[in-house]
Design a protein around this motif. Structure first.
Motif, PDB file in Angstrom:
ATOM      1  N   ALA A 392    -116.995  33.567   7.494  1.00  0.00           N
ATOM      2  CA  ALA A 392    -116.744  34.628   8.556  1.00  0.00           C
ATOM      3  C   ALA A 392    -117.032  35.923   7.965  1.00  0.00           C
ATOM      4  O   ALA A 392    -117.305  36.814   8.780  1.00  0.00           O
ATOM      5  CB  ALA A 392    -115.388  34.233   9.076  1.00  0.00           C
ATOM      6  N   ALA A 393    -116.740  36.298   6.799  1.00  0.00           N
ATOM      7  CA  ALA A 393    -116.626  37.430   6.569  1.00  0.00           C
ATOM      8  C   ALA A 393    -118.043  38.396   6.457  1.00  0.00           C
ATOM      9  O   ALA A 393    -117.672  39.638   6.896  1.00  0.00           O
ATOM     10  CB  ALA A 393    -116.137  37.622   4.723  1.00  0.00           C
ATOM     11  N   PRO A 394    -119.040  37.734   6.324  1.00  0.00           N
ATOM     12  CA  PRO A 394    -120.211  38.670   6.427  1.00  0.00           C
ATOM     13  C   PRO A 394    -120.817  38.611   7.946  1.00  0.00           C
ATOM     14  O   PRO A 394    -121.748  39.378   8.250  1.00  0.00           O
ATOM     15  CB  PRO A 394    -121.392  38.089   5.591  1.00  0.00           C
ATOM     16  CG  PRO A 394    -120.846  36.363   5.322  1.00  0.00           C
ATOM     17  CD  PRO A 394    -119.474  36.647   5.677  1.00  0.00           C
ATOM     18  N   LEU A 395    -119.996  38.129   8.959  1.00  0.00           N
ATOM     19  CA  LEU A 395    -120.610  38.011  10.092  1.00  0.00           C
ATOM     20  C   LEU A 395    -120.891  39.509  10.767  1.00  0.00           C
ATOM     21  O   LEU A 395    -119.796  40.270  10.905  1.00  0.00           O
ATOM     22  CB  LEU A 395    -119.597  37.246  11.133  1.00  0.00           C
ATOM     23  CG  LEU A 395    -119.555  35.672  11.054  1.00  0.00           C
ATOM     24  CD1 LEU A 395    -118.520  35.109  11.920  1.00  0.00           C
ATOM     25  CD2 LEU A 395    -120.689  35.076  11.125  1.00  0.00           C
ATOM     26  N   PRO A 396    -121.991  39.648  11.421  1.00  0.00           N
ATOM     27  CA  PRO A 396    -122.461  41.002  11.639  1.00  0.00           C
ATOM     28  C   PRO A 396    -121.299  41.365  12.732  1.00  0.00           C
ATOM     29  O   PRO A 396    -121.295  42.747  13.107  1.00  0.00           O
ATOM     30  CB  PRO A 396    -123.931  40.885  12.255  1.00  0.00           C
ATOM     31  CG  PRO A 396    -124.493  39.692  11.560  1.00  0.00           C
ATOM     32  CD  PRO A 396    -123.311  38.575  11.273  1.00  0.00           C
ATOM     33  N   VAL A 397    -121.100  40.377  13.802  1.00  0.00           N
ATOM     34  CA  VAL A 397    -119.940  40.771  14.797  1.00  0.00           C
ATOM     35  C   VAL A 397    -118.936  41.866  14.553  1.00  0.00           C
ATOM     36  O   VAL A 397    -118.324  42.624  14.864  1.00  0.00           O
ATOM     37  CB  VAL A 397    -119.699  39.501  15.446  1.00  0.00           C
ATOM     38  CG1 VAL A 397    -119.023  38.744  14.782  1.00  0.00           C
ATOM     39  CG2 VAL A 397    -119.066  39.881  17.170  1.00  0.00           C
ATOM     40  N   LEU A 398    -118.429  41.347  13.247  1.00  0.00           N
ATOM     41  CA  LEU A 398    -117.211  42.027  12.690  1.00  0.00           C
ATOM     42  C   LEU A 398    -117.300  43.592  12.568  1.00  0.00           C
ATOM     43  O   LEU A 398    -116.405  44.309  12.555  1.00  0.00           O
ATOM     44  CB  LEU A 398    -116.722  41.387  11.471  1.00  0.00           C
ATOM     45  CG  LEU A 398    -116.257  39.960  11.619  1.00  0.00           C
ATOM     46  CD1 LEU A 398    -115.760  39.570  10.040  1.00  0.00           C
ATOM     47  CD2 LEU A 398    -115.173  39.842  12.456  1.00  0.00           C
ATOM     48  N   ARG A 399    -118.828  43.918  12.556  1.00  0.00           N
ATOM     49  CA  ARG A 399    -119.064  45.462  12.499  1.00  0.00           C
ATOM     50  C   ARG A 399    -118.340  46.119  13.681  1.00  0.00           C
ATOM     51  O   ARG A 399    -118.029  47.424  13.638  1.00  0.00           O
ATOM     52  CB  ARG A 399    -120.495  45.607  12.537  1.00  0.00           C
ATOM     53  CG  ARG A 399    -121.173  45.370  11.240  1.00  0.00           C
ATOM     54  CD  ARG A 399    -122.457  45.550  11.518  1.00  0.00           C
ATOM     55  NE  ARG A 399    -123.385  44.873  10.328  1.00  0.00           N
ATOM     56  CZ  ARG A 399    -124.751  44.666  10.362  1.00  0.00           C
ATOM     57  NH1 ARG A 399    -125.445  44.814  11.326  1.00  0.00           N
ATOM     58  NH2 ARG A 399    -125.034  44.097   9.186  1.00  0.00           N
ATOM     59  N   ALA A 400    -118.252  45.524  14.974  1.00  0.00           N
ATOM     60  CA  ALA A 400    -117.542  45.903  16.142  1.00  0.00           C
ATOM     61  C   ALA A 400    -116.283  46.399  15.796  1.00  0.00           C
ATOM     62  O   ALA A 400    -115.778  47.309  16.487  1.00  0.00           O
ATOM     63  CB  ALA A 400    -117.630  44.877  17.177  1.00  0.00           C
TER      64      ALA A 400
END
Length: 441
Positions: A392-400
């Motif tokens: 989960a940590a590197p998921l691009p969606v967390l940039r949101a």
């Protein structure tokens, strides 16, 4: 000017004080109800029946809780929730005195007190953005304090319950707890905030409103991802506190050490939640979320090897510190990506994901312990959580998490004319940009 600032802070103080009283009351009940059942029946099975009976309705009630909030209004829902809790808790010694208390009565009253809890939790959380604005607080700071208050309540509540049972007895303990819930009702009744009632576009029905919340969460990639991450974390972590650690310390004949380890986790989570408000100014939210997930996974894996007791305590504190920022960040995502009229429904749906994951985790942990043994099962669950965190940590969606808010909390009184709709790219919301009209709050 100082007096006006204090008045604006009053709604936030009232909401958090009510949250502390309500959550502490629930923490006391966690200890007092099983104690009462075991005292009356001597049956651990009966205590389990009460826990299951009060827990199962939460699965359904948590799913529709946000719709209930939007139908009844935020402040009114919080009032009804704590009032039902007060009535159900006070009814235990009252029924005992008038009719005689049996297991059926205890189950019925436990269900009455628990079934509306998710709606009360959701209502207070949906009041938070407006209360933070009125106080001139950044929403991250308000979320951090709110989660710390919850952590403090569940740190204090069980210990207070044990102390009350020992000093005044179980019956009086329930009366004291009911008085706490009643005081919470009075505090919420004193809250005066724009947006404390029903939203401008309330749902047309319970099931339709719940479906709207589900659709909104599932279509928003960030909220969907956070909901799924939360489900995995809760499913893999709750058995640690509820099954694995108790089994280990019971086998060691050290129940007091179990309490100390759980308190160390809770204390760490309080500090971690408070620290997340300040950390949000120094690092990106995505970075903070990634670090929190990975450190929680690594520390839990260290705990799974069941080291010496002093090391267990230290690792438990680290777990709490690491996990502390996750809930405030999830709250921030919900509050800033959800339009005002849907906020209650979305918070309720997101909460229901966690409620559904808990029983699933317990159902997984029991057979796993019997099949693999305690230590191996602990390592498997902790390893699975670490793998999930690393995925989960590197998921691009967390940039949101670091994007400008799509739906900043509605300005008090609607004075700016903008209560919904996305912000233009690059426009940031800050509390100072939307103040209360003079004399309001």
């Amino acid at each position: 000017m100082i007096l006006a600032g204090r008045r604006r802070r009053t709604p936030l103080l009232l909401v958090e004080a009510a949250t502390l009283l309500s959550a502490t009351g629930n923490g006391v009940a966690i200890v007092a109800l099983p104690w009462l059942v075991l005292e009356r029946t001597g049956s651990a099975t009966a205590a389990g029946v009460v826990a299951a009976a009060s827990g199962l309705p939460l699965l359904l009630s948590s799913l529709v809780s946000g719709t209930v909030v939007d139908l009844l209004g935020r402040r009114r829902t919080a009032l009804v929730s704590d009032a039902l809790s007060a009535v159900s808790v006070a009814a235990i010694p009252l029924v005992d005195a008038l009719l005689g208390l049996n297991l059926g009565w205890i189950v019925a009253l436990a269900v009455l007190g628990a079934v509306f809890d998710p709606a009360g939790l959701t209502a207070r959380e949906t009041l938070l953005p407006a209360a933070a604005q009125a106080a001139g607080w950044r929403i991250e700071r308000a979320n951090a304090v709110h989660e710390a208050v919850f952590g403090l309540a569940f740190l204090v509540g069980p210990g207070l319950g044990g102390l009350l049972i020992a000093t005044v007895g179980p019956g009086a303990t329930f009366w004291v707890t009911a008085a706490g819930f009643a005081l919470s009702v009075l505090l919420i009744a004193a809250v005066r905030l724009p947006g404390a009632g029903r939203p401008e576009r309330p749902p047309s029905g319970v099931w339709r409103g719940t479906a709207e919340g589900l659709r909104f969460v599932w279509r928003d990639r960030l909220l969907r991802t956070i909901a799924l991450i939360t489900m995995v974390l809760v499913a893999l972590y709750l058995p640690v506190e509820g099954v694995l650690l108790p089994a280990w310390f019971v086998a060691q004949g050290e129940p007091a050490r179990l309490g100390s380890v759980l308190m160390a986790m809770s204390a760490g989570s309080v500090v971690g939640a408070l620290g997340s408000g300040a950390a949000g100014r120094l690092v990106r939210r995505r970075t903070l979320m990634a670090v929190a997930l990975v450190v929680t996974g690594v520390a839990l894996l260290g705990l799974a090897f069941l080291p010496a007791y002093p090391v267990l305590l230290a690792v438990a504190v680290v777990i709490g510190l690491a996990y502390g920022p996750i809930n405030p960040l999830a709250n921030y995502a919900m509050q800033t990506r959800t339009p005002e009229h849907l906020r209650g429904r979305v918070v309720g749906v997101m909460t229901s994901f966690a409620y559904a994951a808990g029983p699933a985790g317990y159902l997984l942990a029991g057979p796993l312990v019997e099949w693999l043994g305690l230590r191996t099962a602990f390592v498997v669950l902790a390893g699975a959580l670490l793998v999930a965190a690393l995925v989960a940590a590197p998921l691009p969606v967390l940039r949101a998490l670091d994007e400008p808010p799509r739906y900043p909390p509605a300005p008090p009184g609607g004075t700016t004319g903008r209560t919904e709709g996305p912000l233009p790219l690059g426009e940031q919301w800050t509390p100072s940009a939307h103040r209360d009209p003079p004399g309001q709050g």
